[in-house]
Scaffold this motif. Sequence first.
Motif, PDB file in Angstrom:
ATOM      1  N   GLU A  13       0.817  -1.210   0.000  1.00  0.00           N
ATOM      2  CA  GLU A  13       0.000   0.000   0.000  1.00  0.00           C
ATOM      3  C   GLU A  13       0.853   1.264   0.000  1.00  0.00           C
ATOM      4  OE1 GLU A  13      -3.292   0.060  -0.452  1.00  0.00           O
ATOM      5  OE2 GLU A  13      -2.967  -2.081  -0.747  1.00  0.00           O
ATOM      6  N   THR A  14       2.062   1.167   0.568  1.00  0.00           N
ATOM      7  CA  THR A  14       2.980   2.307   0.623  1.00  0.00           C
ATOM      8  C   THR A  14       4.256   1.966  -0.132  1.00  0.00           C
ATOM      9  OG1 THR A  14       2.127   2.983   2.788  1.00  0.00           O
ATOM     10  CG2 THR A  14       4.285   3.846   2.132  1.00  0.00           C
ATOM     11  N   ILE A  15       4.653   2.862  -1.042  1.00  0.00           N
ATOM     12  CA  ILE A  15       5.839   2.644  -1.880  1.00  0.00           C
ATOM     13  C   ILE A  15       6.687   3.911  -1.822  1.00  0.00           C
ATOM     14  CG2 ILE A  15       6.677   2.150  -4.214  1.00  0.00           C
ATOM     15  CD1 ILE A  15       3.824   0.869  -4.672  1.00  0.00           C
ATOM     16  N   ILE A  16       7.973   3.734  -1.557  1.00  0.00           N
ATOM     17  CA  ILE A  16       8.903   4.866  -1.447  1.00  0.00           C
ATOM     18  C   ILE A  16      10.010   4.658  -2.470  1.00  0.00           C
ATOM     19  CG2 ILE A  16      10.394   6.192   0.091  1.00  0.00           C
ATOM     20  CD1 ILE A  16       8.807   4.814   2.444  1.00  0.00           C
ATOM     21  N   ILE A  17      10.246   5.676  -3.291  1.00  0.00           N
ATOM     22  CA  ILE A  17      11.201   5.541  -4.399  1.00  0.00           C
ATOM     23  C   ILE A  17      12.403   6.449  -4.158  1.00  0.00           C
ATOM     24  CG2 ILE A  17      11.498   5.618  -6.895  1.00  0.00           C
ATOM     25  CD1 ILE A  17       8.446   5.443  -7.154  1.00  0.00           C
ATOM     26  N   HIS A  18      13.589   5.853  -4.206  1.00  0.00           N
ATOM     27  CA  HIS A  18      14.862   6.560  -4.047  1.00  0.00           C
ATOM     28  C   HIS A  18      15.609   6.572  -5.376  1.00  0.00           C
ATOM     29  CE1 HIS A  18      15.290   6.453   0.552  1.00  0.00           C
ATOM     30  NE2 HIS A  18      14.168   5.775   0.323  1.00  0.00           N
ATOM     31  N   GLY A  29      13.970  11.543 -13.593  1.00  0.00           N
ATOM     32  CA  GLY A  29      12.937  11.118 -14.535  1.00  0.00           C
ATOM     33  C   GLY A  29      12.415   9.732 -14.238  1.00  0.00           C
ATOM     34  N   SER A  30      13.322   8.801 -13.943  1.00  0.00           N
ATOM     35  CA  SER A  30      12.886   7.436 -13.631  1.00  0.00           C
ATOM     36  C   SER A  30      12.173   7.385 -12.290  1.00  0.00           C
ATOM     37  CB  SER A  30      14.081   6.477 -13.638  1.00  0.00           C
ATOM     38  OG  SER A  30      15.064   6.851 -12.686  1.00  0.00           O
ATOM     39  N   GLN A  31      12.682   8.129 -11.311  1.00  0.00           N
ATOM     40  CA  GLN A  31      12.059   8.158  -9.986  1.00  0.00           C
ATOM     41  C   GLN A  31      10.658   8.757 -10.053  1.00  0.00           C
ATOM     42  OE1 GLN A  31      13.611  11.099  -7.262  1.00  0.00           O
ATOM     43  NE2 GLN A  31      13.357   9.751  -5.495  1.00  0.00           N
ATOM     44  N   GLY A  32      10.556   9.946 -10.630  1.00  0.00           N
ATOM     45  CA  GLY A  32       9.251  10.601 -10.713  1.00  0.00           C
ATOM     46  C   GLY A  32       8.323   9.945 -11.710  1.00  0.00           C
ATOM     47  N   GLY A  33       8.898   9.451 -12.818  1.00  0.00           N
ATOM     48  CA  GLY A  33       8.075   8.764 -13.804  1.00  0.00           C
ATOM     49  C   GLY A  33       7.466   7.496 -13.248  1.00  0.00           C
ATOM     50  N   LEU A  34       8.264   6.755 -12.462  1.00  0.00           N
ATOM     51  CA  LEU A  34       7.749   5.542 -11.837  1.00  0.00           C
ATOM     52  C   LEU A  34       6.676   5.879 -10.805  1.00  0.00           C
ATOM     53  CD1 LEU A  34       7.802   2.486 -11.400  1.00  0.00           C
ATOM     54  CD2 LEU A  34       9.735   2.816  -9.826  1.00  0.00           C
ATOM     55  N   GLN A  35       6.897   6.928 -10.030  1.00  0.00           N
ATOM     56  CA  GLN A  35       5.889   7.338  -9.048  1.00  0.00           C
ATOM     57  C   GLN A  35       4.541   7.608  -9.722  1.00  0.00           C
ATOM     58  OE1 GLN A  35       6.140  11.353  -7.595  1.00  0.00           O
ATOM     59  NE2 GLN A  35       5.299  10.813  -5.582  1.00  0.00           N
ATOM     60  N   LEU A  36       4.568   8.399 -10.789  1.00  0.00           N
ATOM     61  CA  LEU A  36       3.317   8.748 -11.463  1.00  0.00           C
ATOM     62  C   LEU A  36       2.718   7.556 -12.186  1.00  0.00           C
ATOM     63  CD1 LEU A  36       4.242  12.278 -12.851  1.00  0.00           C
ATOM     64  CD2 LEU A  36       2.859  11.714 -10.848  1.00  0.00           C
ATOM     65  N   PHE A  37       3.581   6.706 -12.750  1.00  0.00           N
ATOM     66  CA  PHE A  37       3.107   5.503 -13.436  1.00  0.00           C
ATOM     67  C   PHE A  37       2.341   4.605 -12.471  1.00  0.00           C
ATOM     68  CE2 PHE A  37       4.379   1.290 -15.538  1.00  0.00           C
ATOM     69  CZ  PHE A  37       3.318   1.333 -16.423  1.00  0.00           C
ATOM     70  N   ILE A  38       2.867   4.468 -11.245  1.00  0.00           N
ATOM     71  CA  ILE A  38       2.168   3.672 -10.234  1.00  0.00           C
ATOM     72  C   ILE A  38       0.846   4.342  -9.858  1.00  0.00           C
ATOM     73  CG2 ILE A  38       2.258   2.805  -7.864  1.00  0.00           C
ATOM     74  CD1 ILE A  38       5.313   2.544  -8.220  1.00  0.00           C
ATOM     75  N   LYS A  39       0.874   5.649  -9.647  1.00  0.00           N
ATOM     76  CA  LYS A  39      -0.350   6.370  -9.290  1.00  0.00           C
ATOM     77  C   LYS A  39      -1.377   6.331 -10.413  1.00  0.00           C
ATOM     78  CE  LYS A  39       1.384   9.678  -5.869  1.00  0.00           C
ATOM     79  NZ  LYS A  39       1.522  11.119  -5.552  1.00  0.00           N
ATOM     80  N   ASP A  40      -0.902   6.366 -11.672  1.00  0.00           N
ATOM     81  CA  ASP A  40      -1.822   6.292 -12.810  1.00  0.00           C
ATOM     82  C   ASP A  40      -2.649   5.017 -12.780  1.00  0.00           C
ATOM     83  OD1 ASP A  40      -0.773   8.671 -13.759  1.00  0.00           O
ATOM     84  OD2 ASP A  40       0.585   7.711 -15.196  1.00  0.00           O
ATOM     85  N   ASN A  41      -2.007   3.919 -12.378  1.00  0.00           N
ATOM     86  CA  ASN A  41      -2.653   2.607 -12.467  1.00  0.00           C
ATOM     87  C   ASN A  41      -3.154   2.072 -11.129  1.00  0.00           C
ATOM     88  OD1 ASN A  41      -2.123   1.646 -15.421  1.00  0.00           O
ATOM     89  ND2 ASN A  41      -0.211   2.599 -14.756  1.00  0.00           N
ATOM     90  N   PHE A  42      -2.624   2.606 -10.024  1.00  0.00           N
ATOM     91  CA  PHE A  42      -3.054   2.175  -8.689  1.00  0.00           C
ATOM     92  C   PHE A  42      -3.280   3.416  -7.830  1.00  0.00           C
ATOM     93  CE2 PHE A  42      -0.026  -0.887 -10.486  1.00  0.00           C
ATOM     94  CZ  PHE A  42      -0.818  -2.024 -10.580  1.00  0.00           C
ATOM     95  N   PRO A  43      -4.315   4.183  -8.128  1.00  0.00           N
ATOM     96  CA  PRO A  43      -4.506   5.483  -7.472  1.00  0.00           C
ATOM     97  C   PRO A  43      -4.727   5.398  -5.967  1.00  0.00           C
ATOM     98  CG  PRO A  43      -6.440   4.847  -8.765  1.00  0.00           C
ATOM     99  CD  PRO A  43      -5.363   3.890  -9.130  1.00  0.00           C
ATOM    100  N   GLU A  44      -5.045   4.230  -5.468  1.00  0.00           N
ATOM    101  CA  GLU A  44      -5.290   4.102  -4.030  1.00  0.00           C
ATOM    102  C   GLU A  44      -3.985   3.999  -3.234  1.00  0.00           C
ATOM    103  OE1 GLU A  44      -4.623  -0.023  -5.503  1.00  0.00           O
ATOM    104  OE2 GLU A  44      -5.637   1.787  -6.240  1.00  0.00           O
TER     105      GLU A  44
END
Length: 307
Positions: A13-18, A29-44
């Motif tokens: 449920e909680t994901i932290i990207i370094h 780009g990879s850090q922020g892109g991955l964050q948004l990619f996860i939020k795009d598909n798993f908004p909860e």
Amino acid sequence: MIEDILACIKEYETIIIHRHIRPDPDALGSQGGLQLFIKDNFPEKKVFVVGEEVPSLMFLNRMDIIDDSIYQNALVIVCDTANQDRVSDNRYHLGQKLIKIDHHPVVDQYGDIQWVDTTASSVSEMIASIYLKKPELTLSVEAARLLYAGIIGDTGRFLFPNATPETFHIVSQLVAKPFSRQNLYESLYKSSLALMHLKGYVLQHFDLNDSGLGSIRLTREVLDSFQVNSQEASQLVSAFSDVENLKVWVVFVQEDDQIRARLRSKGPKINTIAEKYHGGGHPLASGATVYSWKEADSLMQDLNKLL
């Protein structure tokens, strides 16, 4: 590997990207892109990005400030970092599970899952490839912008040999999203007047020997005289890269307690030499650290031997 990573993302449920310290466009780009990619598909899900910020790259994305308690039972993902001691924010080990996503030659074996692809131009390309291989997933315009920024950063706007046919295939999907490439380029490559003046100094004072080794030493005195900090000065690593007969070059940038060495090559592999001097990276693009000009001389001698 992608299936395993997606399974972990779905589980937590909680994901932290370094990512690594002194971030470049691919790290962010990879850090922020991955964050948004996860939020795009798993908004909860709660997805955070952490690490120090670079003022010149804050237009890409901003970091989150989180408490240590957030790491409890969290999934941690480290992007674009081969060496554990280069991970920005050393709390990366506090989560329940750790994933490493990287495209550098392996230096440290760390993480419960390690996805390392040295054939990829960038970690941003690796993240974007998930979208292409999983058509049921979505990718927002902002996620595409960040991943594109990471790819153009690590390929030198597609001039470096790490830009492969696969790179261009992936990029073709990203640029189909309606973000402004012109605005992105202008933000990534704009320079202050002070930095341009320092570039003029570099072009007048760099050395090139008979072996094809180029170098410039930017001391604290030089940086202060141009009112440019060490981080800004590091952007000049390619200032004289087009000079005839140049094969390998290094830009030394002096900081308060160390000297950063930015190494580049047009053929000879330099990453093993960088590793000898407290650094590492790609065969043709690496970074190192020395702690005296005498040690810088030793690094230069090793590069001369290589040539």
